[in-house]
Design a protein around this motif. Sequence first.
Motif, PDB file in Angstrom:
ATOM      1  N   ALA A 260      54.654  57.713  67.451  1.00  0.00           N
ATOM      2  CA  ALA A 260      53.807  58.900  67.433  1.00  0.00           C
ATOM      3  C   ALA A 260      52.727  58.886  68.506  1.00  0.00           C
ATOM      4  O   ALA A 260      51.890  59.782  68.547  1.00  0.00           O
ATOM      5  CB  ALA A 260      53.159  59.042  66.059  1.00  0.00           C
ATOM      6  N   ALA A 261      52.747  57.876  69.394  1.00  0.00           N
ATOM      7  CA  ALA A 261      51.739  57.738  70.456  1.00  0.00           C
ATOM      8  C   ALA A 261      50.334  57.587  69.870  1.00  0.00           C
ATOM      9  O   ALA A 261      49.347  58.088  70.421  1.00  0.00           O
ATOM     10  CB  ALA A 261      51.800  58.917  71.429  1.00  0.00           C
ATOM     11  N   LEU A 262      50.253  56.863  68.761  1.00  0.00           N
ATOM     12  CA  LEU A 262      48.973  56.601  68.104  1.00  0.00           C
ATOM     13  C   LEU A 262      48.566  55.131  68.229  1.00  0.00           C
ATOM     14  O   LEU A 262      47.791  54.626  67.407  1.00  0.00           O
ATOM     15  CB  LEU A 262      49.050  56.997  66.620  1.00  0.00           C
ATOM     16  CG  LEU A 262      49.334  58.468  66.331  1.00  0.00           C
ATOM     17  CD1 LEU A 262      49.527  58.696  64.833  1.00  0.00           C
ATOM     18  CD2 LEU A 262      48.205  59.368  66.859  1.00  0.00           C
ATOM     19  N   GLU A 263      49.057  54.461  69.253  1.00  0.00           N
ATOM     20  CA  GLU A 263      48.717  53.045  69.436  1.00  0.00           C
ATOM     21  C   GLU A 263      47.211  52.823  69.483  1.00  0.00           C
ATOM     22  O   GLU A 263      46.699  51.804  69.022  1.00  0.00           O
ATOM     23  CB  GLU A 263      49.322  52.499  70.738  1.00  0.00           C
ATOM     24  CG  GLU A 263      50.828  52.476  70.778  1.00  0.00           C
ATOM     25  CD  GLU A 263      51.387  53.659  71.528  1.00  0.00           C
ATOM     26  OE1 GLU A 263      52.407  53.487  72.202  1.00  0.00           O
ATOM     27  OE2 GLU A 263      50.795  54.757  71.452  1.00  0.00           O
ATOM     28  N   TRP A 264      46.501  53.785  70.085  1.00  0.00           N
ATOM     29  CA  TRP A 264      45.047  53.664  70.233  1.00  0.00           C
ATOM     30  C   TRP A 264      44.339  53.483  68.895  1.00  0.00           C
ATOM     31  O   TRP A 264      43.218  52.962  68.832  1.00  0.00           O
ATOM     32  CB  TRP A 264      44.483  54.910  70.935  1.00  0.00           C
ATOM     33  CG  TRP A 264      44.813  56.185  70.221  1.00  0.00           C
ATOM     34  CD1 TRP A 264      45.885  56.990  70.434  1.00  0.00           C
ATOM     35  CD2 TRP A 264      44.076  56.795  69.151  1.00  0.00           C
ATOM     36  NE1 TRP A 264      45.871  58.067  69.574  1.00  0.00           N
ATOM     37  CE2 TRP A 264      44.772  57.974  68.783  1.00  0.00           C
ATOM     38  CE3 TRP A 264      42.893  56.466  68.485  1.00  0.00           C
ATOM     39  CZ2 TRP A 264      44.333  58.813  67.766  1.00  0.00           C
ATOM     40  CZ3 TRP A 264      42.445  57.294  67.470  1.00  0.00           C
ATOM     41  CH2 TRP A 264      43.161  58.457  67.116  1.00  0.00           C
ATOM     42  N   ARG A 296      61.775  55.985  70.875  1.00  0.00           N
ATOM     43  CA  ARG A 296      61.411  57.391  71.098  1.00  0.00           C
ATOM     44  C   ARG A 296      59.893  57.515  71.084  1.00  0.00           C
ATOM     45  O   ARG A 296      59.185  56.598  70.654  1.00  0.00           O
ATOM     46  CB  ARG A 296      62.024  58.296  70.035  1.00  0.00           C
ATOM     47  CG  ARG A 296      61.532  57.991  68.639  1.00  0.00           C
ATOM     48  CD  ARG A 296      62.065  58.947  67.597  1.00  0.00           C
ATOM     49  NE  ARG A 296      61.414  58.719  66.301  1.00  0.00           N
ATOM     50  CZ  ARG A 296      61.099  59.682  65.446  1.00  0.00           C
ATOM     51  NH1 ARG A 296      61.390  60.939  65.732  1.00  0.00           N
ATOM     52  NH2 ARG A 296      60.514  59.394  64.301  1.00  0.00           N
ATOM     53  N   ARG A 297      59.414  58.679  71.537  1.00  0.00           N
ATOM     54  CA  ARG A 297      57.973  58.840  71.658  1.00  0.00           C
ATOM     55  C   ARG A 297      57.592  60.318  71.548  1.00  0.00           C
ATOM     56  O   ARG A 297      58.300  61.192  72.025  1.00  0.00           O
ATOM     57  CB  ARG A 297      57.504  58.285  72.997  1.00  0.00           C
ATOM     58  CG  ARG A 297      55.987  58.263  73.175  1.00  0.00           C
ATOM     59  CD  ARG A 297      55.603  57.399  74.349  1.00  0.00           C
ATOM     60  NE  ARG A 297      54.147  57.304  74.480  1.00  0.00           N
ATOM     61  CZ  ARG A 297      53.375  56.489  73.784  1.00  0.00           C
ATOM     62  NH1 ARG A 297      53.921  55.686  72.875  1.00  0.00           N
ATOM     63  NH2 ARG A 297      52.065  56.451  73.972  1.00  0.00           N
ATOM     64  N   ARG A 298      56.437  60.549  70.922  1.00  0.00           N
ATOM     65  CA  ARG A 298      55.868  61.899  70.879  1.00  0.00           C
ATOM     66  C   ARG A 298      55.239  62.219  72.233  1.00  0.00           C
ATOM     67  O   ARG A 298      54.462  61.433  72.773  1.00  0.00           O
ATOM     68  CB  ARG A 298      54.802  62.009  69.786  1.00  0.00           C
ATOM     69  CG  ARG A 298      54.123  63.379  69.704  1.00  0.00           C
ATOM     70  CD  ARG A 298      53.146  63.438  68.539  1.00  0.00           C
ATOM     71  NE  ARG A 298      52.031  62.512  68.695  1.00  0.00           N
ATOM     72  CZ  ARG A 298      50.842  62.826  69.222  1.00  0.00           C
ATOM     73  NH1 ARG A 298      50.602  64.063  69.644  1.00  0.00           N
ATOM     74  NH2 ARG A 298      49.880  61.915  69.309  1.00  0.00           N
ATOM     75  N   VAL A 299      55.582  63.377  72.773  1.00  0.00           N
ATOM     76  CA  VAL A 299      55.065  63.777  74.085  1.00  0.00           C
ATOM     77  C   VAL A 299      54.575  65.217  74.031  1.00  0.00           C
ATOM     78  O   VAL A 299      54.966  65.998  73.164  1.00  0.00           O
ATOM     79  CB  VAL A 299      56.142  63.636  75.192  1.00  0.00           C
ATOM     80  CG1 VAL A 299      56.579  62.189  75.348  1.00  0.00           C
ATOM     81  CG2 VAL A 299      57.335  64.553  74.915  1.00  0.00           C
ATOM     82  N   GLY A 300      53.741  65.565  74.994  1.00  0.00           N
ATOM     83  CA  GLY A 300      53.342  66.943  75.184  1.00  0.00           C
ATOM     84  C   GLY A 300      54.354  67.657  76.051  1.00  0.00           C
ATOM     85  O   GLY A 300      54.991  67.046  76.925  1.00  0.00           O
ATOM     86  N   LEU A 301      54.522  68.945  75.833  1.00  0.00           N
ATOM     87  CA  LEU A 301      55.512  69.738  76.559  1.00  0.00           C
ATOM     88  C   LEU A 301      54.897  71.057  77.007  1.00  0.00           C
ATOM     89  O   LEU A 301      54.259  71.758  76.205  1.00  0.00           O
ATOM     90  CB  LEU A 301      56.729  70.013  75.667  1.00  0.00           C
ATOM     91  CG  LEU A 301      57.494  68.775  75.165  1.00  0.00           C
ATOM     92  CD1 LEU A 301      58.417  69.154  74.013  1.00  0.00           C
ATOM     93  CD2 LEU A 301      58.292  68.139  76.299  1.00  0.00           C
ATOM     94  N   ARG A 302      55.074  71.387  78.268  1.00  0.00           N
ATOM     95  CA  ARG A 302      54.651  72.685  78.807  1.00  0.00           C
ATOM     96  C   ARG A 302      55.890  73.455  79.217  1.00  0.00           C
ATOM     97  O   ARG A 302      56.759  72.932  79.928  1.00  0.00           O
ATOM     98  CB  ARG A 302      53.733  72.503  80.018  1.00  0.00           C
ATOM     99  CG  ARG A 302      52.387  71.864  79.710  1.00  0.00           C
ATOM    100  CD  ARG A 302      51.462  72.762  78.908  1.00  0.00           C
ATOM    101  NE  ARG A 302      51.147  74.009  79.595  1.00  0.00           N
ATOM    102  CZ  ARG A 302      50.078  74.174  80.365  1.00  0.00           C
ATOM    103  NH1 ARG A 302      49.222  73.183  80.541  1.00  0.00           N
ATOM    104  NH2 ARG A 302      49.847  75.328  80.950  1.00  0.00           N
TER     105      ARG A 302
END
Length: 382
Positions: A260-264, A296-302
């Motif tokens: 989920a790209a929440l490593e921080w 897999r990974r959560r990413v932003g999309l434009r």
Amino acid sequence: MMLAPDQDSLKRTPLHDLHVSLGGKMVPFAGYDMPVQYPAGVLKEHLHTRTSAGLFDVSHMGQIALRPKSGKVEDAARALERLVPQDIVAIAPGRQRYAQFTNADGGILDDLMVANFGDHLFLVVNAACKAEDEAHLRAHLSDDCVIDSLADRALVAVQGPKAESALAKFCAEAPAMKFMDAGPHKVAGLDCFVSRSGYTGEDGFEISVPAADAERLAKTLLENPDVLPIGLGARDSLRLEAGLCLYGHDIDTATTPVEAALEWSVQKSRRIGGARAGGFPGAEKILAHFDQGAGRRRVGLRAEGRAPVREGALLFADATSAAPIGTVTSGGFGPSLNAPVAMGYVPTALGALGTSLFAEVRGQRLPLTVAAMPFVKNTYKR
């Protein structure tokens, strides 16, 4: 066929009558009758929050006090660390931290906020999960803590660049608070819990207030012309522009914090050596994702053009391939950007910024680009 909930069967927050009186369009959400918008409409509510201040009713969220039986808040923090991968012991009195309950497979049962109030911990959990979260805490922490469901409290958020000036009239300590400060404060003479936080990407505050006083507080804040009531529609588009996860959509029981790209959000003390590394549900899988990466990974999309790409749209590596490589989990039009934005999961190898992908929308492949998040720069007061 799933039927919509009967309006009469829905729960109501302490601000329900106020929403109706303000012209709120009420819809079912997480078992509650909630305003999706007011007469101004979602677009104006969204932009007003970005330029001034918005008042949100988030009373459907769960509020829980975790009181250590030993009398030492550190003991409650250590107990909670058995259920979350975050460093709770390190939360100083008067501060709060974002966390996740994880399961044995490393998936996320819920995400939550944890504040240290000096003698106990104060938790805010998601509305749809609050009964399960409370049961989870009671099943695992009852030997160490008294778990107190604060069902007699409402929760409101004031968000936007004028949130501080709006609240400062009624809470003298508000201007001195920094992002993620939290604790008991008087607001308009009422005994409240105030945190400088929110879920819009804007500076702002969340205020826990006794339910009986919630309408009076909300009306007091709304007397300021800078403050408008904001519904669920704008709340969703604001958090999407901020690149923030919505539980049950962008994160769930099959998603690890790394995916989920929440490593921080997982501090080194819980994942690299030392006596307190690991020890939370799913630690083996989550720590393996830290060490070896996730698939897999959560990413932003434009998206190109103006057509929004909605949740559930399939993602493809190119315009002609038959097999999808991922799915959009949140998507819509970003009013601040005047353009569509989305989030979704893709193979990590395709998650680099600038990667070209395609989404299937109404039988057509629309081009997308993996983009940095947040889509709109946050304005938290550090």
